[in-house]
Design a protein around this motif. Structure first.
Motif, PDB file in Angstrom:
ATOM      1  N   ASP A  99       0.804  -1.227   0.000  1.00 51.99           N
ATOM      2  CA  ASP A  99       0.000   0.000   0.000  1.00 51.99           C
ATOM      3  C   ASP A  99       0.837   1.278   0.000  1.00 51.99           C
ATOM      4  N   GLU A 100       2.072   1.196  -0.487  1.00 52.41           N
ATOM      5  CA  GLU A 100       2.920   2.383  -0.643  1.00 52.41           C
ATOM      6  C   GLU A 100       3.490   2.385  -2.047  1.00 52.41           C
ATOM      7  N   TRP A 101       3.642   3.562  -2.617  1.00 46.03           N
ATOM      8  CA  TRP A 101       4.225   3.681  -3.941  1.00 46.03           C
ATOM      9  C   TRP A 101       5.720   3.424  -3.875  1.00 46.03           C
ATOM     10  N   THR A 102       6.210   2.600  -4.785  1.00 49.29           N
ATOM     11  CA  THR A 102       7.640   2.303  -4.916  1.00 49.29           C
ATOM     12  C   THR A 102       8.055   2.668  -6.331  1.00 49.29           C
ATOM     13  N   LYS A 103       9.125   3.443  -6.436  1.00 50.58           N
ATOM     14  CA  LYS A 103       9.611   3.826  -7.757  1.00 50.58           C
ATOM     15  C   LYS A 103      10.457   2.693  -8.345  1.00 50.58           C
ATOM     16  N   ILE A 104      10.114   2.303  -9.559  1.00 54.44           N
ATOM     17  CA  ILE A 104      10.876   1.310 -10.311  1.00 54.44           C
ATOM     18  C   ILE A 104      11.649   2.096 -11.372  1.00 54.44           C
ATOM     19  N   GLU A 105      12.941   1.931 -11.382  1.00 52.98           N
ATOM     20  CA  GLU A 105      13.756   2.623 -12.367  1.00 52.98           C
ATOM     21  C   GLU A 105      14.821   1.657 -12.867  1.00 52.98           C
ATOM     22  N   ALA A 106      14.951   1.555 -14.174  1.00 55.12           N
ATOM     23  CA  ALA A 106      15.886   0.594 -14.746  1.00 55.12           C
ATOM     24  C   ALA A 106      16.590   1.202 -15.950  1.00 55.12           C
ATOM     25  N   ILE A 107      17.818   0.767 -16.148  1.00 56.80           N
ATOM     26  CA  ILE A 107      18.588   1.103 -17.337  1.00 56.80           C
ATOM     27  C   ILE A 107      18.666  -0.193 -18.158  1.00 56.80           C
ATOM     28  N   HIS A 108      18.264  -0.128 -19.414  1.00 48.98           N
ATOM     29  CA  HIS A 108      18.209  -1.325 -20.262  1.00 48.98           C
ATOM     30  C   HIS A 108      18.950  -1.077 -21.564  1.00 48.98           C
TER      31      HIS A 108
END
Length: 129
Positions: A99-108
């Motif tokens: 129930d909390e926002w989590t930032k997903i960040e990736a370099i591909h």
């Protein structure tokens, strides 16, 4: 979820994707020929892209959220087959709290996930990657 009023499952703006159950499949086409509002230039082998978004997993903490690329090509044994290695996996992120926002960040890096049997098979159309 579409909303013009405040909604707890919309991080910003007025729209959010809400998926119930275990797995989900969402595709954002970025292959060659996509309209210019989405991609100003076609992706090429070796390009590096940054993918960033927020996810909220409801009611269960310590869940793994995985992002993968999808690649269509008629020269593969199955047109949507995934590579034998993990080059199609863009991110695996532990979402620590429910129930909390989590930032997903990736370099591909684009290209290894286009390679099958040692041959690079670039996508031909917008909806092929």
């Amino acid at each position: 979820v579409n909303s013009t009023t405040l909604h707890p499952n919309i991080r910003s703006g007025q729209q959010s994707l809400s998926v119930t159950g275990g797995r989900c499949f969402v595709m954002r086409h970025v292959g060659p020929g996509c309209f210019k509002a989405r991609m100003s230039e076609d992706l090429l082998e070796g390009d590096v892209v940054r993918i960033s978004f927020y996810v909220k997993i409801l009611s269960q903490s310590k869940q793994v959220f995985q992002v993968e690329s999808g690649h269509y090509h008629t020269a593969k044994r199955s047109r949507w087959a995934i590579p034998d290695d993990d080059s199609h996996i863009i991110a695996r992120t532990l979402v620590p709290r429910a129930d909390e926002w989590t930032k997903i960040e990736a370099i591909h890096t684009v290209g290894p996930d286009w390679t099958y049997d040692g041959v690079v098979l670039p996508p031909k159309r917008c909806n092929h990657y």
